[in-house]
Design a protein around this motif. Structure first.
Motif, PDB file in Angstrom:
ATOM      1  N   THR A  33       0.803  -1.226   0.000  1.00  0.00           N
ATOM      2  CA  THR A  33       0.000   0.000   0.000  1.00  0.00           C
ATOM      3  C   THR A  33       0.834   1.273   0.000  1.00  0.00           C
ATOM      4  O   THR A  33       0.278   2.369   0.075  1.00  0.00           O
ATOM      5  CB  THR A  33      -0.931   0.027   1.228  1.00  0.00           C
ATOM      6  OG1 THR A  33      -0.128  -0.052   2.413  1.00  0.00           O
ATOM      7  CG2 THR A  33      -1.896  -1.146   1.205  1.00  0.00           C
ATOM      8  N   SER A  34       2.154   1.151  -0.083  1.00  0.00           N
ATOM      9  CA  SER A  34       2.999   2.336   0.004  1.00  0.00           C
ATOM     10  C   SER A  34       2.957   3.148  -1.283  1.00  0.00           C
ATOM     11  O   SER A  34       2.658   2.638  -2.359  1.00  0.00           O
ATOM     12  CB  SER A  34       4.446   1.937   0.308  1.00  0.00           C
ATOM     13  OG  SER A  34       4.990   1.194  -0.768  1.00  0.00           O
ATOM     14  N   GLY A  35       3.268   4.427  -1.161  1.00  0.00           N
ATOM     15  CA  GLY A  35       3.310   5.322  -2.317  1.00  0.00           C
ATOM     16  C   GLY A  35       3.407   6.753  -1.841  1.00  0.00           C
ATOM     17  O   GLY A  35       3.169   7.050  -0.668  1.00  0.00           O
ATOM     18  N   LYS A  36       3.745   7.652  -2.735  1.00  0.00           N
ATOM     19  CA  LYS A  36       3.866   9.047  -2.335  1.00  0.00           C
ATOM     20  C   LYS A  36       2.493   9.639  -2.060  1.00  0.00           C
ATOM     21  O   LYS A  36       1.480   9.238  -2.644  1.00  0.00           O
ATOM     22  CB  LYS A  36       4.601   9.850  -3.411  1.00  0.00           C
ATOM     23  CG  LYS A  36       3.855  10.007  -4.730  1.00  0.00           C
ATOM     24  CD  LYS A  36       4.691  10.827  -5.705  1.00  0.00           C
ATOM     25  CE  LYS A  36       3.957  11.037  -7.019  1.00  0.00           C
ATOM     26  NZ  LYS A  36       4.756  11.833  -7.974  1.00  0.00           N
ATOM     27  N   ASP A  94      -0.626  11.816  -2.269  1.00  0.00           N
ATOM     28  CA  ASP A  94      -1.236  12.409  -3.463  1.00  0.00           C
ATOM     29  C   ASP A  94      -1.618  13.863  -3.188  1.00  0.00           C
ATOM     30  O   ASP A  94      -2.494  14.149  -2.383  1.00  0.00           O
ATOM     31  CB  ASP A  94      -2.474  11.608  -3.861  1.00  0.00           C
ATOM     32  CG  ASP A  94      -3.127  12.154  -5.130  1.00  0.00           C
ATOM     33  OD1 ASP A  94      -2.479  12.960  -5.840  1.00  0.00           O
ATOM     34  OD2 ASP A  94      -4.286  11.782  -5.410  1.00  0.00           O
ATOM     35  N   SER A 138      -2.001  15.961  -6.012  1.00  0.00           N
ATOM     36  CA  SER A 138      -2.246  16.416  -7.385  1.00  0.00           C
ATOM     37  C   SER A 138      -3.387  17.419  -7.487  1.00  0.00           C
ATOM     38  O   SER A 138      -3.433  18.225  -8.425  1.00  0.00           O
ATOM     39  CB  SER A 138      -2.540  15.212  -8.291  1.00  0.00           C
ATOM     40  OG  SER A 138      -3.672  14.495  -7.827  1.00  0.00           O
ATOM     41  N   ALA A 141      10.227   1.684   2.033  1.00  0.00           N
ATOM     42  CA  ALA A 141       8.922   2.300   1.807  1.00  0.00           C
ATOM     43  C   ALA A 141       8.722   3.519   2.702  1.00  0.00           C
ATOM     44  O   ALA A 141       8.180   4.547   2.271  1.00  0.00           O
ATOM     45  CB  ALA A 141       7.820   1.274   2.057  1.00  0.00           C
ATOM     46  N   TYR A 171      10.650   6.505   1.348  1.00  0.00           N
ATOM     47  CA  TYR A 171      10.005   7.045   0.146  1.00  0.00           C
ATOM     48  C   TYR A 171       8.824   7.937   0.537  1.00  0.00           C
ATOM     49  O   TYR A 171       8.676   9.065   0.041  1.00  0.00           O
ATOM     50  CB  TYR A 171       9.548   5.905  -0.744  1.00  0.00           C
ATOM     51  CG  TYR A 171       8.933   6.338  -2.049  1.00  0.00           C
ATOM     52  CD1 TYR A 171       9.727   6.802  -3.104  1.00  0.00           C
ATOM     53  CD2 TYR A 171       7.558   6.279  -2.256  1.00  0.00           C
ATOM     54  CE1 TYR A 171       9.172   7.197  -4.315  1.00  0.00           C
ATOM     55  CE2 TYR A 171       6.986   6.672  -3.463  1.00  0.00           C
ATOM     56  CZ  TYR A 171       7.798   7.129  -4.482  1.00  0.00           C
ATOM     57  OH  TYR A 171       7.238   7.518  -5.668  1.00  0.00           O
ATOM     58  N   GLU A 172       7.979   7.439   1.439  1.00  0.00           N
ATOM     59  CA  GLU A 172       6.802   8.207   1.827  1.00  0.00           C
ATOM     60  C   GLU A 172       7.182   9.456   2.621  1.00  0.00           C
ATOM     61  O   GLU A 172       6.629  10.544   2.379  1.00  0.00           O
ATOM     62  CB  GLU A 172       5.847   7.322   2.631  1.00  0.00           C
ATOM     63  CG  GLU A 172       5.233   6.214   1.790  1.00  0.00           C
ATOM     64  CD  GLU A 172       4.199   5.391   2.521  1.00  0.00           C
ATOM     65  OE1 GLU A 172       3.447   4.662   1.845  1.00  0.00           O
ATOM     66  OE2 GLU A 172       4.130   5.468   3.770  1.00  0.00           O
ATOM     67  N   ARG A 210      -3.833  13.873   4.651  1.00  0.00           N
ATOM     68  CA  ARG A 210      -3.333  12.817   3.765  1.00  0.00           C
ATOM     69  C   ARG A 210      -2.011  12.240   4.282  1.00  0.00           C
ATOM     70  O   ARG A 210      -1.771  11.043   4.173  1.00  0.00           O
ATOM     71  CB  ARG A 210      -3.182  13.369   2.346  1.00  0.00           C
ATOM     72  CG  ARG A 210      -4.537  13.721   1.740  1.00  0.00           C
ATOM     73  CD  ARG A 210      -4.439  14.268   0.338  1.00  0.00           C
ATOM     74  NE  ARG A 210      -5.753  14.693  -0.132  1.00  0.00           N
ATOM     75  CZ  ARG A 210      -5.988  15.229  -1.325  1.00  0.00           C
ATOM     76  NH1 ARG A 210      -4.969  15.410  -2.184  1.00  0.00           N
ATOM     77  NH2 ARG A 210      -7.201  15.593  -1.666  1.00  0.00           N
ATOM     78  N   GLN A 225      -0.640   7.999   6.196  1.00  0.00           N
ATOM     79  CA  GLN A 225       0.596   7.240   6.056  1.00  0.00           C
ATOM     80  C   GLN A 225       1.329   7.138   7.388  1.00  0.00           C
ATOM     81  O   GLN A 225       1.877   6.084   7.724  1.00  0.00           O
ATOM     82  CB  GLN A 225       1.482   7.882   4.992  1.00  0.00           C
ATOM     83  CG  GLN A 225       0.862   7.827   3.596  1.00  0.00           C
ATOM     84  CD  GLN A 225       1.805   8.308   2.516  1.00  0.00           C
ATOM     85  OE1 GLN A 225       2.724   9.082   2.758  1.00  0.00           O
ATOM     86  NE2 GLN A 225       1.587   7.835   1.295  1.00  0.00           N
TER      87      GLN A 225
END
Length: 277
Positions: A3-6, A8, A10, A65, A68-69, A159, A163
């Motif tokens: 489920t990791s990721g930067k 959002d 946008s 991870a 990165y986050e 947001r 995390q």
């Protein structure tokens, strides 16, 4: 890892950042977050030199991870401050790293030594340390939303908090697992009592950490720090934990002046008025 990721951002309306006023004290707090979130690379570099990086199979995937986050959390604050009109500069990270306090150097050396001398206990120490810092950060974002009352900043913090909560859950789960042995509890407790300080203290001057703890938590007068300590005391062998309270008392930190966060007062007044209608 699944489920990791930067984070959002946008759809964040950066052009609206300056539409809502911020006090100098709030901006000072945001700069602290910029440095704290932006320093995770240096912490990771030191952690990769420890024995745990080799011994524990879940360690490197999680740290990868996590780094990165956290990197994108720092970038979010940088973009917010730049949208406000501040010139952060490309070399801001190198500047604060060169000025870090001596205790940061000692901590790096200390965790490397402990990870080899107390190889079976260091994973517990690392996971407990991470649990405290992640819970503190999550609580700080909650307070930042309430006290600054800035719509764009609220969206960013909410947001990021999702995390941070996952990071906290990972650290806490593994802290409880590694604290099963009495020796791990003893090593962890001793190391915390000797060298723990709130997240960011060291990369930032202690005066900046003290400002943030007043602005967000009202120092020893607030309710946030006792709540953090109560959660940490649930871990095996840490029933004694009161280091946060000691820190704010030792530095004589009390409630933040209302002038530091006038929009908080406006928000409360509006809520009271709405409830009376």
């Amino acid at each position: 890892m699944a489920t990791s990721g930067k984070v959002d951002l946008s759809d964040v309306p950066w052009e609206e950042v300056r539409d809502t006023p911020l006090t100098p004290e709030a901006l000072r707090t945001l700069r602290y977050f910029l440095i704290t979130e932006g320093s995770t690379f240096f912490y990771t570099k030191a952690l990769m030199k420890t024995n745990t990086a080799v011994r524990e199979p879940e360690f490197i995937p999680f740290i990868t991870a996590w780094l990165y986050e956290e990197e994108f959390h720092g970038r979010a604050f940088r973009r917010f401050l730049e949208a406000w009109g501040e010139d952060i500069g490309e070399d801001y990270r190198n500047k604060f790293f060169r000025k870090r306090a001596i205790n940061e150097y000692i901590d790096e050396l200390g965790q490397k030594v402990i990870s080899h001398v107390f190889a079976d206990s260091f994973p517990a120490l690392h996971m407990v340390w991470g649990t405290i810092q992640e819970l503190t950060t999550y609580s700080a974002y909650q307070a930042l939303i309430e006290r600054v009352n800035h719509p764009v900043l609220t969206t960013i913090c909410q947001r990021i908090m999702k995390q941070e909560l996952r990071h906290y859950a990972f650290y806490r789960h593994n802290a409880r697992r590694f604290l099963a042995s009495k020796s791990a509890q003893q090593v962890t407790s001793t190391a915390l009592k000797i060298s723990w300080t709130p997240v960011g203290d060291g990369m930032c001057p202690t005066a900046e950490a003290c400002h943030v703890l007043r602005f967000l938590f009202d120092g020893a007068d607030g309710s946030a720090i006792p709540k953090i300590e109560a959660k940490i005391r649930e871990l095996p062998g840490l029933e004694w934990f009161d280091l946060f309270t000691r820190y704010v008392r030792d530095h004589h930190l009390t409630s933040a002046p209302q002038a530091w966060m006038p929009r908080r007062a406006e928000s409360r007044a509006a809520a009271i008025q709405a409830a009376s209608l």
